[in-house]
Design a protein around this motif. Structure first.
Motif, short mmCIF file in Angstrom:
data_model
loop_
_atom_site.label_atom_id
_atom_site.label_comp_id
_atom_site.label_asym_id
_atom_site.label_seq_id
_atom_site.Cartn_x
_atom_site.Cartn_y
_atom_site.Cartn_z
N UNK A 1 36.25 33.20 42.07
CA UNK A 1 35.13 32.80 42.95
C UNK A 1 35.25 33.61 44.44
N UNK A 2 34.09 33.49 44.99
CA UNK A 2 34.02 34.15 46.41
C UNK A 2 33.54 32.99 47.35
N UNK A 3 34.44 32.40 48.07
CA UNK A 3 33.95 31.28 48.88
C UNK A 3 33.18 31.56 50.15
N UNK A 4 32.18 30.78 50.56
CA UNK A 4 31.31 30.94 51.59
C UNK A 4 32.13 31.38 52.82
N UNK A 5 31.57 32.57 53.85
CA UNK A 5 32.13 33.17 54.63
C UNK A 5 33.10 34.28 54.35
N UNK A 6 33.36 34.69 53.25
CA UNK A 6 34.43 35.37 52.89
C UNK A 6 33.58 36.65 52.13
N UNK A 7 34.55 37.72 51.98
CA UNK A 7 34.25 39.05 51.31
C UNK A 7 34.89 39.57 50.41
N UNK A 8 34.66 40.34 49.63
CA UNK A 8 35.48 40.99 48.55
C UNK A 8 35.03 42.21 48.16
N UNK A 9 35.94 43.41 48.08
CA UNK A 9 35.37 44.69 47.27
C UNK A 9 35.31 44.35 45.99
N UNK A 10 34.13 44.90 45.58
CA UNK A 10 33.88 44.85 43.98
C UNK A 10 33.60 46.30 43.68
N UNK A 11 33.94 46.29 42.28
CA UNK A 11 33.61 47.95 41.48
C UNK A 11 32.68 47.92 40.36
N UNK A 12 31.65 48.64 40.28
CA UNK A 12 31.18 48.74 39.24
C UNK A 12 31.32 49.93 38.63
N UNK A 13 32.20 49.67 37.12
CA UNK A 13 32.68 50.49 36.46
C UNK A 13 32.18 50.59 34.88
N UNK A 14 30.69 50.75 35.14
CA UNK A 14 29.98 50.42 33.81
C UNK A 14 29.87 51.94 33.14
#
Length: 108
Positions: free
Chosen positions: A58-71
């Protein structure tokens, strides 16, 4: 001569195969809502396989995360959907070009 032609053909085939797939697309997802995002999906705008990008984290409110689309596609433009902890969801009305944008923010 035959060996040179064979090497040239092998090189061209390898080049064609490597250019058939785009590089992975990475971006930062910012959750500026009060709710935790439990799922975040990206689907190429022109059709294709939907990818779940948070991978059960999960990604809590106020937070950020690097995501990768590897499709494995060469798409840049995606339709996205965020699902929140209370089972509500948010579908982006406009398509997002992740080749042009390295950050995407969800806000109230």
């Amino acid at each position: 001569m035959r060996n040179a032609v064979s090497l040239l053909m092998a090189g061209l085939i390898g080049l064609a195969a490597s250019s058939a797939y785009a590089d992975n697309l990475s971006f930062t997802l910012e959750n500026q809502t009060p709710n935790m995002i439990v799922q975040f999906y990206a689907t190429p705008a022109d059709g294709g396989t939907r990818s779940e990008l948070l991978n059960k984290k999960g990604l809590y409110g106020g937070k950020s995360r690097q995501l990768t689309i590897a499709d494995g596609s060469d798409a840049c433009v995606y339709k996205i959907r965020a699902v929140f902890e209370n089972d509500s969801f948010y579908d982006v009305r406009d398509e997002v070009d992740f080749c042009e944008n390295d950050t995407y923010t969800l806000a109230d």
